[in-house]
Design a protein around this motif. Structure first.
Motif, PDB file in Angstrom:
ATOM      1  N   PHE A  59     -74.335 104.195  -6.458  1.00  0.00           N
ATOM      2  CA  PHE A  59     -75.428 105.678  -6.325  1.00  0.00           C
ATOM      3  C   PHE A  59     -75.633 106.246  -5.082  1.00  0.00           C
ATOM      4  N   GLY A  60     -75.635 106.878  -5.015  1.00  0.00           N
ATOM      5  CA  GLY A  60     -75.647 108.593  -4.460  1.00  0.00           C
ATOM      6  C   GLY A  60     -76.221 110.057  -4.301  1.00  0.00           C
ATOM      7  N   TRP A  61     -77.155 110.165  -3.377  1.00  0.00           N
ATOM      8  CA  TRP A  61     -77.119 111.604  -3.125  1.00  0.00           C
ATOM      9  C   TRP A  61     -77.123 112.397  -2.092  1.00  0.00           C
ATOM     10  N   LEU A  62     -76.984 113.769  -1.543  1.00  0.00           N
ATOM     11  CA  LEU A  62     -77.320 114.591  -1.109  1.00  0.00           C
ATOM     12  C   LEU A  62     -77.722 115.455  -0.257  1.00  0.00           C
ATOM     13  N   GLU A  63     -78.307 114.635   0.910  1.00  0.00           N
ATOM     14  CA  GLU A  63     -79.548 115.383   1.287  1.00  0.00           C
ATOM     15  C   GLU A  63     -79.034 116.907   2.874  1.00  0.00           C
ATOM     16  N   GLU A  64     -79.668 117.969   2.291  1.00  0.00           N
ATOM     17  CA  GLU A  64     -79.180 119.434   3.113  1.00  0.00           C
ATOM     18  C   GLU A  64     -80.429 119.650   3.345  1.00  0.00           C
ATOM     19  N   GLY A  65     -80.972 119.431   4.824  1.00  0.00           N
ATOM     20  CA  GLY A  65     -82.179 120.685   5.647  1.00  0.00           C
ATOM     21  C   GLY A  65     -83.520 119.203   4.406  1.00  0.00           C
ATOM     22  N   GLY A  66     -83.415 118.320   4.952  1.00  0.00           N
ATOM     23  CA  GLY A  66     -84.235 117.059   4.228  1.00  0.00           C
ATOM     24  C   GLY A  66     -84.461 117.487   3.374  1.00  0.00           C
ATOM     25  N   GLU A  67     -83.885 117.579   2.473  1.00  0.00           N
ATOM     26  CA  GLU A  67     -84.491 118.144   0.914  1.00  0.00           C
ATOM     27  C   GLU A  67     -82.625 117.084   0.653  1.00  0.00           C
ATOM     28  N   VAL A  68     -82.874 116.395  -0.671  1.00  0.00           N
ATOM     29  CA  VAL A  68     -82.086 115.826  -1.850  1.00  0.00           C
ATOM     30  C   VAL A  68     -80.956 117.641  -2.882  1.00  0.00           C
ATOM     31  N   ARG A  69     -79.961 117.316  -2.538  1.00  0.00           N
ATOM     32  CA  ARG A  69     -79.322 118.862  -3.417  1.00  0.00           C
ATOM     33  C   ARG A  69     -78.156 118.191  -4.573  1.00  0.00           C
ATOM     34  N   ALA A  70     -78.030 117.099  -4.929  1.00  0.00           N
ATOM     35  CA  ALA A  70     -76.756 116.451  -6.225  1.00  0.00           C
ATOM     36  C   ALA A  70     -76.913 115.190  -5.598  1.00  0.00           C
ATOM     37  N   ALA A  71     -76.763 114.475  -6.308  1.00  0.00           N
ATOM     38  CA  ALA A  71     -76.510 113.023  -6.536  1.00  0.00           C
ATOM     39  C   ALA A  71     -75.828 112.825  -7.434  1.00  0.00           C
ATOM     40  N   PHE A  72     -75.289 111.254  -7.919  1.00  0.00           N
ATOM     41  CA  PHE A  72     -74.373 110.322  -8.755  1.00  0.00           C
ATOM     42  C   PHE A  72     -74.709 108.786  -9.026  1.00  0.00           C
ATOM     43  N   LEU A  82     -71.453 113.253 -12.322  1.00  0.00           N
ATOM     44  CA  LEU A  82     -72.291 113.924 -10.607  1.00  0.00           C
ATOM     45  C   LEU A  82     -72.913 114.800 -11.037  1.00  0.00           C
ATOM     46  N   THR A  83     -74.166 115.146 -10.654  1.00  0.00           N
ATOM     47  CA  THR A  83     -74.551 116.718 -10.552  1.00  0.00           C
ATOM     48  C   THR A  83     -74.415 117.581 -10.537  1.00  0.00           C
ATOM     49  N   ALA A  84     -74.131 118.902 -10.246  1.00  0.00           N
ATOM     50  CA  ALA A  84     -74.013 120.166 -10.248  1.00  0.00           C
ATOM     51  C   ALA A  84     -73.539 120.112  -8.762  1.00  0.00           C
ATOM     52  N   LEU A  85     -72.586 120.577  -7.904  1.00  0.00           N
ATOM     53  CA  LEU A  85     -72.176 120.789  -6.598  1.00  0.00           C
ATOM     54  C   LEU A  85     -70.882 121.793  -6.801  1.00  0.00           C
ATOM     55  N   SER A  86     -71.580 122.445  -5.616  1.00  0.00           N
ATOM     56  CA  SER A  86     -70.088 124.001  -5.442  1.00  0.00           C
ATOM     57  C   SER A  86     -68.933 123.274  -4.932  1.00  0.00           C
ATOM     58  N   PRO A  87     -68.207 124.669  -5.447  1.00  0.00           N
ATOM     59  CA  PRO A  87     -66.681 124.198  -4.406  1.00  0.00           C
ATOM     60  C   PRO A  87     -66.418 122.766  -3.164  1.00  0.00           C
ATOM     61  N   GLY A  88     -67.622 123.938  -2.222  1.00  0.00           N
ATOM     62  CA  GLY A  88     -67.193 123.194  -0.511  1.00  0.00           C
ATOM     63  C   GLY A  88     -67.872 121.944  -0.958  1.00  0.00           C
ATOM     64  N   GLN A  89     -69.395 121.860  -1.695  1.00  0.00           N
ATOM     65  CA  GLN A  89     -70.078 120.563  -1.566  1.00  0.00           C
ATOM     66  C   GLN A  89     -68.799 119.702  -2.307  1.00  0.00           C
ATOM     67  N   ALA A  90     -68.070 119.795  -3.198  1.00  0.00           N
ATOM     68  CA  ALA A  90     -67.023 118.940  -4.006  1.00  0.00           C
ATOM     69  C   ALA A  90     -66.026 118.426  -2.731  1.00  0.00           C
ATOM     70  N   ASP A  91     -65.121 119.352  -2.338  1.00  0.00           N
ATOM     71  CA  ASP A  91     -64.177 118.967  -1.520  1.00  0.00           C
ATOM     72  C   ASP A  91     -64.913 118.118  -0.244  1.00  0.00           C
ATOM     73  N   ARG A  92     -66.283 118.240   0.315  1.00  0.00           N
ATOM     74  CA  ARG A  92     -66.851 117.555   1.220  1.00  0.00           C
ATOM     75  C   ARG A  92     -67.075 116.059   0.505  1.00  0.00           C
TER      76      ARG A  92
END
Length: 295
Positions: A59-72, A82-92
């Motif tokens: 499992f995983g989650w993306l934190e940005e600015g103290g908030e969860v922004r995505a998960a998988f 995978l939940t929604a990501l911007s192209p830049g987030q997907a690349d990273r």
């Protein structure tokens, strides 16, 4: 505040503590991870929620600015949900997984995210991607029973009708091109288990259509599958049984009722629009080939 970035774990409870509120914030577009997580939580899922190593779900989650922004989540079968990501987030994210040595076998998400991640994965690994499953997600607006309602009624499928139910699930799988085995021995491991099923029956008690509903989780219920044998089609049974299970989901407390359709099937898409379902987004899956290079 923790640093921005992706956090991975094999501990389901840890993941839920971090990402549950985020997943529930958009229950309709998050229906696939929510339903998969509920299966893991209640049944142990494929490989078991407590499994570790090669047999574990990651499992995983993306934190940005103290908030969860995505998960998988990535089950032992290897395909990322995978939940929604911007192209830049997907690349990273792809670069992060490569750095960790995590090698997904594919990705399933909304079409823009899945396509962006598949392209990013190819850029980082050389692995080609092949598009597979695709579907359109619909959300229930105002439930509108079909007129006229076909003669008969909806009723729960009884335990003694399990053989009949499995036969129709096999026929449904064949109709939509799913290569699965559905029998008494394999039933618990299929995607058709853990659902509540309803038959629509004619006044003489003959079942003529069925619909399944996944468990209520995160405020949403996903209707799946809906099936009418070929000889019974065109009589309004699919619409009637879908209304029946949709009404039951709302009565059970669902704030969102959703279903997937084949975008190319004009008949089913028109039917669901007539009874109140509104297109929300297209989803798809890609499978990855072996990478041409490894970092």
């Amino acid at each position: 505040m923790r640093p921005d970035g992706w956090y991975l774990t094999e501990d389901l409870d840890d993941f839920l503590a971090r990402a549950w509120d985020f997943l529930c914030s958009r229950p309709a577009p998050h229906t696939t991870p929510l339903t998969a997580i509920e299966k893991l939580r209640t049944q142990g899922g494929e490989g078991g929620a407590a499994a570790s190593g090669a047999g574990a779900t990651v499992f995983g989650w993306l934190e940005e600015g103290g908030e969860v922004r995505a998960a998988f989540l990535r089950p032992p079968t290897g395909r990322l949900t995978l939940t929604a990501l911007s192209p830049g987030q997907a690349d990273r994210f792809a670069a992060h997984l490569v750095g960790l040595g995590v090698r997904p076998s594919g990705v399933l998400s909304d079409e823009e995210t899945a396509t962006a991640f598949a392209g990013a994965w190819r850029g980082h690994t050389g692995a080609a991607h092949v598009r597979g499953w695709g579907a359109r997600l619909h959300r229930l607006g105002t439930l509108t029973p079909p007129q006229p309602v076909p003669a008969g009624r909806g009723r729960p499928v009884g335990e003694r009708e399990h053989g009949h139910l499995m036969r129709w699930c096999r026929e449904f799988a064949a109709d939509v091109g799913e290569a699965v085995t559905v029998d008494a021995a394999s039933w618990a491991g299929t995607r058709f288990a853990e659902k509540r099923y309803t038959f629509w029956e004619t006044p003489d008690g003959t079942p003529v259509a069925m619909a399944g509903a996944n468990p209520l989780v995160g405020g949403q219920v996903r209707i799946d599958p809906v099936y009418t044998p070929a000889r019974q089609r065109g009589r309004g049974y699919a619409g009637a049984v879908t209304v029946e299970v949709s009404r039951a989901a709302l009565a059970a407390g669902a704030t969102e009722v959703v279903l997937f359709t084949d975008p190319a099937n004009r008949t089913s898409n028109a039917l669901y629009r007539r009874i109140g379902y509104v297109p929300l987004a297209d989803f798809c899956a890609y499978d990855f080939t072996c990478a041409d290079r490894h970092p």
